[in-house]
Design a protein around this motif. Structure first.
Motif, short mmCIF file in Angstrom:
data_model
loop_
_atom_site.label_atom_id
_atom_site.label_comp_id
_atom_site.label_asym_id
_atom_site.label_seq_id
_atom_site.Cartn_x
_atom_site.Cartn_y
_atom_site.Cartn_z
N THR A 141 0.78 -1.24 0.00
CA THR A 141 0.00 0.00 0.00
C THR A 141 0.81 1.29 0.00
OG1 THR A 141 -0.04 0.12 2.42
CG2 THR A 141 -1.77 -1.19 1.36
N GLY A 142 2.08 1.19 0.38
CA GLY A 142 2.88 2.40 0.57
C GLY A 142 2.61 3.08 1.90
N ILE A 143 1.88 2.40 2.80
CA ILE A 143 1.53 2.97 4.10
C ILE A 143 2.36 2.29 5.19
CG2 ILE A 143 -0.31 3.35 5.79
CD1 ILE A 143 -2.30 3.07 3.43
N ARG A 144 3.08 3.10 5.98
CA ARG A 144 3.83 2.59 7.12
C ARG A 144 2.94 2.66 8.37
NH1 ARG A 144 8.38 -0.39 5.99
NH2 ARG A 144 9.70 0.71 4.46
N VAL A 145 2.73 1.52 8.99
CA VAL A 145 2.00 1.48 10.25
C VAL A 145 3.03 1.36 11.37
CG1 VAL A 145 0.30 0.27 11.66
CG2 VAL A 145 -0.02 0.43 9.18
N ARG A 146 3.17 2.41 12.14
CA ARG A 146 4.15 2.41 13.24
C ARG A 146 3.46 2.33 14.60
NH1 ARG A 146 5.98 6.76 9.83
NH2 ARG A 146 7.68 6.03 8.46
N ASP A 147 2.15 2.19 14.59
CA ASP A 147 1.37 2.08 15.82
C ASP A 147 0.58 0.78 15.72
OD1 ASP A 147 -0.09 2.37 18.10
OD2 ASP A 147 -1.14 4.19 17.49
N TYR A 148 1.10 -0.27 16.35
CA TYR A 148 0.47 -1.59 16.26
C TYR A 148 -0.81 -1.64 17.08
CZ TYR A 148 4.50 -3.83 13.97
OH TYR A 148 5.47 -4.22 13.08
N PRO A 149 -1.75 -2.55 16.70
CA PRO A 149 -1.76 -3.39 15.51
C PRO A 149 -2.23 -2.63 14.29
CG PRO A 149 -3.72 -3.82 16.81
CD PRO A 149 -2.90 -2.84 17.60
N ALA A 150 -1.99 -3.19 13.10
CA ALA A 150 -2.33 -2.53 11.84
C ALA A 150 -3.79 -2.78 11.49
CB ALA A 150 -1.42 -3.03 10.72
N THR A 151 -4.67 -2.24 12.31
CA THR A 151 -6.10 -2.37 12.06
C THR A 151 -6.50 -1.47 10.89
OG1 THR A 151 -6.35 -0.78 13.87
CG2 THR A 151 -6.77 -3.08 14.38
N LEU A 152 -7.64 -1.77 10.32
CA LEU A 152 -8.01 -1.11 9.06
C LEU A 152 -8.16 0.40 9.21
CD1 LEU A 152 -11.36 -0.53 9.23
CD2 LEU A 152 -11.38 -3.01 8.93
N ASP A 153 -8.49 0.90 10.41
CA ASP A 153 -8.64 2.34 10.58
C ASP A 153 -7.33 3.09 10.39
OD1 ASP A 153 -8.22 0.83 13.12
OD2 ASP A 153 -7.82 2.83 13.90
N LYS A 154 -6.21 2.37 10.52
CA LYS A 154 -4.90 3.00 10.33
C LYS A 154 -4.46 2.98 8.87
CE LYS A 154 -3.79 1.68 15.04
NZ LYS A 154 -3.14 0.71 15.93
N LEU A 155 -5.26 2.34 8.03
CA LEU A 155 -4.95 2.26 6.61
C LEU A 155 -5.93 3.04 5.73
CD1 LEU A 155 -4.22 -1.59 6.38
CD2 LEU A 155 -2.52 0.22 6.56
N LEU A 156 -7.17 3.11 6.17
CA LEU A 156 -8.25 3.60 5.30
C LEU A 156 -7.98 4.97 4.69
CD1 LEU A 156 -11.50 2.44 7.13
CD2 LEU A 156 -10.84 1.92 4.78
N ALA A 157 -7.50 5.90 5.49
CA ALA A 157 -7.37 7.28 5.00
C ALA A 157 -6.39 7.41 3.85
CB ALA A 157 -6.94 8.20 6.15
N ASP A 158 -5.40 6.52 3.78
CA ASP A 158 -4.35 6.66 2.77
C ASP A 158 -4.39 5.60 1.68
OD1 ASP A 158 -3.09 8.92 4.03
OD2 ASP A 158 -2.34 7.55 5.56
N LEU A 159 -5.44 4.78 1.68
CA LEU A 159 -5.54 3.77 0.63
C LEU A 159 -5.88 4.41 -0.70
CD1 LEU A 159 -7.49 0.93 2.49
CD2 LEU A 159 -5.14 0.81 1.63
N PRO A 160 -5.40 3.83 -1.80
CA PRO A 160 -5.65 4.43 -3.12
C PRO A 160 -7.08 4.29 -3.60
CG PRO A 160 -4.47 2.35 -3.35
CD PRO A 160 -4.50 2.67 -1.89
N GLY A 161 -7.83 3.37 -2.99
CA GLY A 161 -9.21 3.15 -3.46
C GLY A 161 -9.22 2.65 -4.89
N ASP A 162 -10.15 3.19 -5.69
CA ASP A 162 -10.23 2.77 -7.09
C ASP A 162 -9.17 3.46 -7.95
OD1 ASP A 162 -12.38 1.15 -6.51
OD2 ASP A 162 -13.85 2.73 -6.91
#
Length: 735
Positions: free
Chosen positions: A714-735
């Motif tokens: 995804t190109g997203i670094r999760v530095r605050d475990y765990p990598a739950t979806l709320d930590k990814l959603l804002a920066d996901l590319p979507g469609d």
């Protein structure tokens, strides 16, 4: 007779390689397996003890203060309630395994929400539970409790033994061609073993028998004696089967002391079992961490500096703290180094050892940072790690014992086909799923612990192995059977291994990944003495003694060993002690992880598609049980990466998700196809049997492979475990 060896020098004899039975190293089934699946293995709550009463703990509803009154008179004698135990000897909080005495005591002082303060005893469990629920307790609360480890007003201290400042890290960072300077956070974890804690106490005069679920009887018996103010010789502890521990059963817990006190006062056996929420709230937790990692390297990717400074927490007065930097000290090079641990004193459930304390959370963060450095330097992550394997310990300047880290990286990359991976973050997609690949290194310190075991070769040609060593699901029954069978030339069904009884010779206990090598070495030494006794009967050298399938000799001349014994048994006690080899050599186990994940570009859901672990841990005593341990560690790594998180309410410090409904561990559908490869290795510095620990290695860095793969997807670094979806959603590319 006693065979004693202190590991003051390498033992390069490799005697187990010379035997003919073929048991050691094989994937032999567990001897205890049929008993467990048929319900015949007796766990702590399953002992049939006549006239047994039941106790349920009453726990504090304040976070800090004192108990001023327990209205026990209102419930005693009603609805089957026999007694309310409020003895000051009730544990204030659980003991840490490895200590010779119990922790601070005194039930009147409350240090955290949910702390045990009394025990209600009744004729049935349901009556005791009801009594505990309605018991009225009065408190004098204090308003200065601390709940947030990172709050400015939370007291902290710096353990002197865990502060290192070598060279000039600040200058190394300033001069670096490439660097990483990031803060990572990991949440608290609970051991969440399948079997809840339980103890059944019964007295015969001044003699106490405690049947329970504990990992280290050699220490537990002293802890319990200290808590009860009696001598250890008056206690017998029985723990033949333990349904998982992961550190939570290293020391005695409140159920043991309260059951013993109640049984003594009432004059009948008392059983105290913890509910799942009580396990979460009254035993121990892995501390949450804040980890500041700094890495500096030159154009060639070789580290010039490494910093790893961590904040952890525990109750005031507790000596244990999560040793987060344990592997960072020896894993990679770098002349300029700053490593340190700071302990915040908070009113939360006691912090303690949870599977692989230190490396489980420290390695996953270090391996995240190494991945970030590889990205910054434009160097393959596998290659970056290989370039930074030091020749000698970068701080102590001592050599390493056997170390197969580079081999694990190369073999893992080959099997996983790492060269075919997705190299550009976010560029590989299958419909709504972003595909990513990640890897990480693994390391766990190796320890040999003092151990004794008695082996008796019986007159009928069978063998009996006895030690108070425990089996917490790791396979101790199997490996000790295999070692004895191998050394004495007996099939596995001719060896009877008995464990978990404090009347047996003191073993090392199950913890720290030292059990197999330590207890196994004790059995090995005892068997070696028995072989010498047989050889003496035959007038030959022990090294030339041919033993296989219960017979002595070769070919048609072989005779049953029972004939040689001529009606007599031979017994020996093996005694192993750690020595100078632990000081003179850096001993550890190593490995690598490779993972492929799919992240949904719409929902942020992460699925681990496949995972590989390659490990070197000295001689593998049982291929099946060792592989199983690595499976378990890697699965726990998936949980650490994606779901596991103790949640505290910072209004009063209580655990919000105190059961398996809300504390999310991986289940079948969360776990992909996992492959484990065990490298051939012998470590002559580690133990007489050249084995090292493997029970905890599988978790040490596993989570990092998953989150590194999430970044690649995804190109997203999760530095605050765990990598739950709320930590990814804002920066996901979507469609």
């Amino acid at each position: 007779m006693t065979a004693h060896q202190k590991m003051d020098k390498a033992d390069s004899r490799n005697r187990l390689d010379d035997m003919a039975q073929g048991l050691v190293g094989s994937p032999m089934d567990r001897p205890d397996g049929p008993l467990k699946v048929s319900g015949q293995a007796t766990y702590a709550h399953e002992w049939d003890v006549p006239d047994m009463l039941y106790g349920v703990l009453v726990r504090a509803t304040i976070s800090k203060g004192r108990v001023t009154d327990v209205a026990s008179g209102a419930i005693i004698g009603k609805n089957g309630v026999r007694a309310v135990i409020t003895d000051d000897r009730l544990l204030r909080r659980p003991a840490q395994g490895g200590a010779d005495e119990a922790p601070p005591q005194g039930a009147k002082q409350v240090d955290y929400f949910g702390q045990p303060i009394a025990l209600v005893v009744a004729e049935t469990f349901e009556q005791a539970r009801h009594g505990a629920n309605i018991l009225n307790v009065s408190y004098e609360a204090e308003g200065n409790a601390a709940f947030d480890p990172e709050a400015n007003n939370t007291d902290t201290d710096l353990p002197e033994d865990d502060q290192l400042d070598q060279g000039d890290l600040d200058q190394a960072m300033a001069d670096a061609a490439f660097s990483v300077d990031q803060v990572y956070r990991t949440p608290g974890h609970n051991s969440a073993a399948m079997e809840p804690h339980c103890a059944i106490a019964s007295w015969d005069g001044e003699k106490l028998t405690l049947r329970g679920s504990y990992q280290m009887l050699n220490f537990n018996i002293n802890e319990l004696a200290d808590a009860l103010h009696i001598v250890p010789d008056n206690i017998r502890m029985l723990s033949p089967y333990v349904g998982g521990g992961f550190g939570s059963k290293l020391g005695i817990s409140p159920e043991a002391v309260s059951a013993a006190l109640a049984a003594k006062d009432i004059g009948q056996p008392v059983c105290v079992a913890l509910s799942r929420p009580q396990v979460f709230e009254t035993t121990m937790r892995r501390s949450e961490t804040r980890q500041h990692v700094r890495l500096a390297c030159g154009e060639d990717g070789v580290l010039t500096g490494i910093g790893h400074e961590c904040l952890v927490s525990n109750l005031p007065g507790e000596g244990f703290y999560e040793p987060v930097t344990q592997a960072t000290h020896f894993m990679y090079g770098g002349e300029h180094r700053r490593l340190g641990i700071e302990v915040a004193r908070v009113n939360r459930t006691c912090g303690g050892s949870v599977r692989a304390p230190g490396e489980a959370v420290g390695m996953q963060v270090l391996e995240n940072a190494m991945d970030e450095l590889a990205e910054a330097a434009g160097i393959d992550p596998v290659e970056l790690r290989k370039r930074n394997v030091p020749e000698r310990h970068p701080e102590q300047d001592i050599p390493y014992s056997s170390r197969r880290f580079v081999e694990s990286l190369d073999e893992g990359a080959r099997i996983f086909e790492w060269d075919k991976r997705n190299k550009k973050p976010g560029s590989l997609r299958e419909g709504d799923w972003l595909i990513g690949h990640g890897m990480a290194g693994a390391a766990r310190v190796n320890i040999l612990s003092e151990a004794k075991a008695r082996v008796t070769l019986l007159a009928d040609g069978s063998a009996l192995v006895e030690t108070d060593m425990t089996d917490i699901g790791t396979g101790t029954y199997a490996i000790l059977t295999q070692i004895a069978g191998e050394m004495l030339g007996l099939p596995a069904d001719k060896v009877d291994t008995k464990l978990g009884d404090s009347d047996f010779p003191r073993g090392p206990g199950s913890g720290g990944s030292w059990g197999a090598a330590s207890a196994g070495s004790a059995v090995f030494l005892a068997c070696e003495d028995i072989r010498k006794a047989i050889a003496k009967k035959l007038g030959i050298d022990e090294a030339d003694l041919p033993l296989v399938d219960g017979r002595v000799g070769r070919g048609d001349a072989a005779r049953p060993i029972s004939e040689i014994l001529d009606g007599e048994a031979i017994s020996a006690i093996g005694h192993i002690e750690p020595g100078q080899t632990l000081e003179e050599m850096q001993q550890a186990t190593y490995g690598s992880y490779f993972a492929e994940v799919a992240v949904n570009a719409v929902t942020g859901e992460t699925r681990v598609k496949r995972m590989l672990g390659v490990f070197g841990a000295g001689r593998i005593l049982n291929e099946k049980t060792a592989t199983s341990q690595c499976y378990g560690g890697m699965i726990w790594g998936i949980g650490s990466a994606l779901t596991e998180e103790l949640v505290f309410d910072n209004r009063d410090g209580h655990i919000v998700n105190h059961d398996l409904a809300e504390y999310h561990i991986p289940v079948n559908l969360d776990v992909p196809q996992i492959e484990v490869v065990l490298l051939k290795e012998r470590d002559e510095w580690a133990s007489p049997i050249q084995a090292k620990g493997i029970g905890e290695l599988g978790i040490c860095g596993a989570a990092a492979a998953v989150t590194n793969a999430i970044y690649n997807a995804t190109g997203i670094r999760v530095r605050d475990y765990p990598a739950t979806l709320d930590k990814l959603l804002a920066d996901l590319p979507g469609d």
